[in-house]
Scaffold this active site. Structure first.
Site, PDB file in Angstrom:
ATOM      1  N   GLY A 101      52.076  -2.056  76.395  1.00 42.33           N
ATOM      2  CA  GLY A 101      52.681  -2.294  77.458  1.00 42.33           C
ATOM      3  C   GLY A 101      53.950  -1.383  77.800  1.00 42.33           C
ATOM      4  O   GLY A 101      54.589  -0.677  78.721  1.00 42.33           O
ATOM      5  N   GLU A 147      51.890   1.291  79.213  1.00 41.19           N
ATOM      6  CA  GLU A 147      51.798   0.554  80.828  1.00 41.19           C
ATOM      7  C   GLU A 147      52.996   1.000  81.394  1.00 41.19           C
ATOM      8  O   GLU A 147      52.831   1.432  83.562  1.00 41.19           O
ATOM      9  CB  GLU A 147      51.420  -0.414  80.554  1.00 41.19           C
ATOM     10  CG  GLU A 147      49.438  -0.113  80.149  1.00 41.19           C
ATOM     11  CD  GLU A 147      49.138  -1.877  79.012  1.00 41.19           C
ATOM     12  OE1 GLU A 147      49.585  -2.531  78.473  1.00 41.19           O
ATOM     13  OE2 GLU A 147      48.094  -2.504  79.896  1.00 41.19           O
TER      14      GLU A 147
HETATM   15  N1  3HC Z   1      57.055  -7.223  69.801  1.00 44.20           N
HETATM   16  C1  3HC Z   1      57.242  -7.673  69.453  1.00 44.20           C
HETATM   17  N2  3HC Z   1      57.919  -7.205  67.805  1.00 44.20           N
HETATM   18  C2  3HC Z   1      58.006  -6.504  67.164  1.00 44.20           C
HETATM   19  C3  3HC Z   1      57.045  -5.494  68.080  1.00 44.20           C
HETATM   20  C4  3HC Z   1      56.545  -5.881  69.626  1.00 44.20           C
HETATM   21  N3  3HC Z   1      55.264  -5.629  70.728  1.00 44.20           N
HETATM   22  N4  3HC Z   1      57.049  -4.145  67.905  1.00 44.20           N
HETATM   23  C5  3HC Z   1      57.687  -3.925  66.699  1.00 44.20           C
HETATM   24  N5  3HC Z   1      57.946  -5.632  66.088  1.00 44.20           N
HETATM   25  C6  3HC Z   1      58.642  -6.387  65.466  1.00 44.20           C
HETATM   26  C7  3HC Z   1      58.222  -6.320  64.247  1.00 44.20           C
HETATM   27  O1  3HC Z   1      57.555  -7.796  63.994  1.00 44.20           O
HETATM   28  C8  3HC Z   1      59.665  -6.183  63.226  1.00 44.20           C
HETATM   29  O2  3HC Z   1      60.039  -7.191  63.056  1.00 44.20           O
HETATM   30  P1  3HC Z   1      61.295  -7.848  61.621  1.00 44.20           P
HETATM   31  O3  3HC Z   1      62.386  -6.684  61.557  1.00 44.20           O
HETATM   32  O4  3HC Z   1      61.447  -9.226  62.698  1.00 44.20           O
HETATM   33  O5  3HC Z   1      59.690  -8.324  60.464  1.00 44.20           O
HETATM   34  C9  3HC Z   1      60.648  -5.291  63.656  1.00 44.20           C
HETATM   35  O6  3HC Z   1      59.640  -5.525  65.011  1.00 44.20           O
HETATM   36  C10 3HC Z   1      60.861  -3.524  63.347  1.00 44.20           C
HETATM   37  O7  3HC Z   1      58.902  -3.508  63.545  1.00 44.20           O
HETATM   38  P2  3HC Z   1      58.062  -2.533  61.995  1.00 44.20           P
HETATM   39  O8  3HC Z   1      58.544  -3.169  60.969  1.00 44.20           O
HETATM   40  O9  3HC Z   1      56.284  -2.286  62.195  1.00 44.20           O
HETATM   41  O10 3HC Z   1      58.745  -1.536  62.290  1.00 44.20           O
HETATM   42  P3  3HC Z   1      58.395   0.088  62.231  1.00 44.20           P
HETATM   43  O11 3HC Z   1      59.707   1.000  62.600  1.00 44.20           O
HETATM   44  O12 3HC Z   1      57.273   0.647  60.672  1.00 44.20           O
HETATM   45  O13 3HC Z   1      57.393   0.575  63.461  1.00 44.20           O
HETATM   46  C11 3HC Z   1      55.789   0.173  65.961  1.00 44.20           C
HETATM   47  C12 3HC Z   1      57.751   0.773  64.436  1.00 44.20           C
HETATM   48  C13 3HC Z   1      55.399   1.876  65.268  1.00 44.20           C
HETATM   49  C14 3HC Z   1      56.400   0.710  67.128  1.00 44.20           C
HETATM   50  C15 3HC Z   1      55.489  -0.678  65.220  1.00 44.20           C
HETATM   51  O14 3HC Z   1      56.607  -1.502  65.068  1.00 44.20           O
HETATM   52  C16 3HC Z   1      54.748  -1.344  65.984  1.00 44.20           C
HETATM   53  O15 3HC Z   1      53.405  -0.709  65.521  1.00 44.20           O
HETATM   54  N6  3HC Z   1      54.815  -2.000  66.741  1.00 44.20           N
HETATM   55  C17 3HC Z   1      53.284  -2.973  67.455  1.00 44.20           C
HETATM   56  C18 3HC Z   1      52.927  -1.696  68.511  1.00 44.20           C
HETATM   57  C19 3HC Z   1      51.892  -2.340  69.027  1.00 44.20           C
HETATM   58  O16 3HC Z   1      51.030  -3.060  68.562  1.00 44.20           O
HETATM   59  N7  3HC Z   1      52.570  -2.805  70.954  1.00 44.20           N
HETATM   60  C20 3HC Z   1      51.091  -3.090  71.291  1.00 44.20           C
HETATM   61  C21 3HC Z   1      52.164  -4.603  71.759  1.00 44.20           C
HETATM   62  S1  3HC Z   1      50.610  -5.224  72.533  1.00 44.20           S
HETATM   63  C22 3HC Z   1      50.996  -4.894  74.252  1.00 44.20           C
HETATM   64  O17 3HC Z   1      51.967  -4.592  74.696  1.00 44.20           O
HETATM   65  C23 3HC Z   1      49.846  -5.307  75.379  1.00 44.20           C
HETATM   66  C24 3HC Z   1      50.522  -4.944  76.593  1.00 44.20           C
HETATM   67  O18 3HC Z   1      48.827  -4.538  77.109  1.00 44.20           O
HETATM   68  C25 3HC Z   1      50.231  -6.304  77.783  1.00 44.20           C
END
Ligand code: 3HC
Ligand code: NAI
Length: 706
Positions: A102, A105
């Site tokens: 998102g 996006e």
């Molecule tokens: N939503 C909520 N929490 C999230 C998040 C997200 N999208 N991404 C990361 N977090 C949280 C993690 O759960 C973690 O929380 P915690 O400290 O309480 O455990 C904290 O943020 C830090 O995350 P990481 O430990 O993974 O930190 P890194 O620095 O290693 O990595 C990152 C950072 C590359 C951004 C990785 O967190 C990641 O890949 N996040 C997910 C990205 C993702 O999948 N985004 C798509 C979401 S779906 C979407 O956007 C739908 C849309 O199309 C409408």
């Protein structure tokens, strides 16, 4: 409530910053405050251009995944992105760190985009079992073409800034100060009188042909095996040839469908389980003192064999200095050759540049004597699997290294407690169980003993984070979490099925069709049947197991059929290849072993193979939980999905058990217990949870902190 978006007027520029640490996820409050900021700017005639960026950290990691189980609320993503795109003042996105899901996006709903050279852009939604649902399937094809968008969406892997520029996704790549460059870009827009440039007004330059779809599916066949989200993504991208508003409506319906799928529930479970398993619970009963782990810079690795070399590479890749010690000079020579060829192959495959490879290689230095390891912050022992040898090495290390140094053993079968007691400071000793190949495998089992201090555990978590591995804590018990379940549950049942009439190919294929990366017999042949036999010998020194217990693999070992490395194992491998061919000699051997035990052979269907192997895994998993070897069912899921090839889209064995329903799981285990004997005794925990119509997930929520 703290604000999650800030708005500042910088002359004619309205600066909007997302400020929702740690990753600027676009939560409901971020969406609301962004829409408010845009409205505020529109009411201010002095604002001529809007600059959207983040206060700190990545631009945005996308939608807030923790909110997925609730209704989206208003403004929705679609409303936010429409507000951005239809803004009469141009909106410029300045992307630092990462724009994912998102977040990307939102950026492509902006009119212009600048990206820092180190930033990554991507749509990881597919890894969560969903499709981009905030316009990604419609706007990405309009910017980069439908074929490129399809590949990006199906891969889920982010791309680097230069590639994003080449693809037409961004306007400029910024070398240094992103904010300054973005402000001068805004000034340029104003000088040139350039206005909004809505992405949705564009048309998609190419369409998706059947051949494009087939080749994209083939390219991602491995990661998409057994999955279905990709079909929804393809359907949505195909709708991008329609007017954008119609495409967006189709995307919304398909996105909702993906979000409700079992695949998405399972993948989201693994996402959070992996993050949770790497945390030390503040309320731990281990030690009341909170821990501030010391910095790790220099690491000693003792033993330069297969594991020591892989561990050294993993450490060097993470930027750490490695001192590698081995008492056999020939091992050090082999290790150097192996490191050189590993890095050369990474360069050949374009994963790293030659200069990065050289830097990593330079970080690993030989340490001819133990005395040279004195200033290590961490020492990892990976010498032969011999208890007396390991005790000797650990106690010598203990007297050589500084008090702050964490001492780890990479043993896979020995008692870490016993090894720790060979030192004068057992509190700083724990197990760091790496998997093969140590530099690429994702999992690190951290094995704690009754002596392990909270500081040591905290340091181990930090090490896992530095190495970018998923950490799971196991108590010190035979096989820890993963190997215990593999031997007692999965491998034993697979062999029992062979004795009852299945073939190695039949068992492996059934489980591979279920979604395992590789069936149990192929795994055994790959790792070496002798490795399993040695582990079982150590197990039998400590505990007993009723016959038959992996008797086929042990017999293959005594026959020298060690697996791929000897060209023969459960299968035969012609000309040193990896192609597993069935071998009538092995079938005859299995038949004889069955006769010896009075087992009548019969035809066994795939359904039974899969059910028995999975239920056995779940049952032993529940024992591992009730014995306290694993703290949470979700930790077991992380172990099995990250290192044992269990399909992530089923969420791991314990999540899968919850999906089946524990009353059903219990009833089936009891059925096999009646049929096959005491080794199928249902775990008390399953019986208890099933009778309360509960689940492992609920048990995790109520479980004591570790
Ligand atoms: N939503 C909520 N929490 C999230 C998040 C997200 N999208 N991404 C990361 N977090 C949280 C993690 O759960 C973690 O929380 P915690 O400290 O309480 O455990 C904290 O943020 C830090 O995350 P990481 O430990 O993974 O930190 P890194 O620095 O290693 O990595 C990152 C950072 C590359 C951004 C990785 O967190 C990641 O890949 N996040 C997910 C990205 C993702 O999948 N985004 C798509 C979401 S779906 C979407 O956007 C739908 C849309 O199309 C409408
Ligand atoms: P290996 O046989 O390839 O290497 C062991 C190395 O230790 C050899 O180079 C040897 O010279 C060195 N060594 C022996 N005694 C020493 C001493 N006193 N001082 C310094 N070096 C000494 O063994 P491998 O496979 O690397 O295994 C190492 C450890 O990792 C074992 O404990 C094993 O159980 C564990 N392990 C192995 C896995 C595997 O699949 N190979 C997986 C996970 C753990």
């Amino acid at each position: 409530m703290a604000r999650t978006v800030s708005f500042e007027e910088l002359a004619a520029v309205g600066l909007i910053c997302i400020d929702n640490p740690p990753v600027n996820a676009i939560s409901h409050s971020v969406r609301r405050e962004l829409v408010d900021a845009i409205a505020r700017a529109q009411n201010n005639p002095g604002i001529k251009v809007l600059l959207l960026t983040s206060h700190a950290g990545p631009f945005s990691a996308g939608a807030d995944i923790t909110e997925f189980d609730r209704p989206q609320g208003e403004p929705s993503f679609e409303q936010l992105n429409r507000a951005v795109e239809s803004s009469p003042t141009p909106v410029v996105a300045a992307i630092g760190g990462a724009a994912l899901g998102g977040g990307l996006e939102l950026a492509i709903a902006c009119h212009y985009r600048l990206v820092h050279k180190g930033a990554k852009l991507g749509t990881p939604e597919i890894t969560l079992g969903i499709i981009p649902g905030a316009g990604g399937t419609q706007r990405l094809p309009r910017l980069m073409g439908a074929r490129a968008a399809l590949n990006m969406i199906l891969s889920g892997t982010p791309i680097a800034a230069p590639e994003a520029k080449a693809n037409g996704l961004v306007d400029e790549v910024v070398e240094d100060d992103l904010r300054a460059a973005a402000l001068s870009f805004c000034e340029r827009l104003l000088r040139q009188g350039l206005g909004p440039r809505p992405t949705s007004n564009r048309i998609v330059a190419d369409g998706l042909k059947e051949a494009d779809i087939a080749s994209a599916l083939l390219a991602h066949a491995r990661s998409l095996k057994g999955r279905s989200t990709q079909n929804l993504a393809i359907e949505a991208i195909q709708a991008s040839r329609l007017p954008c508003s119609e495409g967006l409506a189709i995307e919304a319906t398909l996105a909702e469908k993906s979000l409700a799928s079992g695949e998405s529930l399972a993948l989201r479970h693994v996402f959070f389980a992996e993050r949770e398993s790497g945390k030390l619970n503040a309320a731990s009963s281990l030690n009341a003192q909170p821990a501030q782990p010391p910095a790790i810079r220099r690491v000693a690795v003792i033993g330069a064999g297969t594991m020591g070399t892989g561990i050294a590479i993993a450490l060097a890749d993470a930027g750490l200095e490695v001192m590698l010690h081995d008492n056999d000079p020939a091992s050090l020579v082999r290790s150097r050759e192996s490191r050189n060829s590993t890095y050369a192959s990474s360069v050949r495959r374009g994963r790293i540049t030659e200069s990065v490879a050289d830097e990593c290689l330079r970080r690993i230095a030989n340490a001819p004597t133990l005395g040279e390891l004195a200033d290590a912050d961490l020492a990892i022992e990976a010498v032969f699997e011999d208890v007396e040898l390991k005790k000797d090495v650990l106690s010598k290390l203990d007297s050589v290294v500084a008090p702050r140094c964490l001492i780890a053993t990479n043993t896979s079968t020995l008692s870490v407690t016993q090894l720790a007691r060979a030192t004068a400071h057992p509190g700083r000793v724990l197990g760091l169980h790496f998997f093969v190949p140590a530099h690429t495998s994702r999992l690190l089992e951290i094995v704690r003993t009754v002596h392990t201090s909270r500081e040591s555990l905290a340091t181990a978590f930090r090490v896992a984070k530095l190495l970018r591995k998923v950490a799971v804590v196991s108590r010190d018990a035979f096989g820890f979490i993963g190997n215990r379940m593999m031997l007692d549950g999965y491998f034993r049942e697979a062999e029992q099925l062979l004795l009852e009439g299945a073939t190695p190919t039949g068992v492996d294929t059934a489980l591979e069709n279920f979604g395992f990366a590789m069936g149990p017999q192929r795994v055994s042949d790959l790792g070496g049947n002798d490795v399993g036999t040695r582990a079982r010998l150590e197990l039998f020194r400590r505990e007993t197991r009723p016959d038959p217990y992996c008797v086929i693999a042990d017999r293959l070992t005594t026959m020298g059929r060690l697996g791929q490395k000897t060209g023969r194992g459960f299968y035969c491998y012609e000309n040193g290849g990896r192609e597993a061919g069935s071998d009538p000699d092995v079938i005859r051997l299995i038949e004889q072993l069955a006769v010896d035990r009075g087992i009548r052979r019969r035809e066994i269907h795939d359904r039974e193979i899969v059910e028995r192997c999975l239920l056995a895994l779940i049952n032993v998993g529940a024992m591992v939980l009730e014995e306290g070897t694993a703290a949470r069912a979700a930790d077991i899921d992380v172990v099995w999905t990250s290192a044992y090839g269990f399909p992530r889209h089923f969420g791991g064995p314990m999540f899968y058990a919850d999906t089946l329903g524990l009353p059903h799981v219990f009833e089936r285990i009891r059925h096999y217990h009646d049929q096959l004997g005491d080794y199928w005794r249902p775990a008390t925990l399953i019986e208890r949870l099933a009778s309360a119509s509960s689940s492992f997930a609920r048990w995790d929520r109520n479980a004591a902190p570790r």
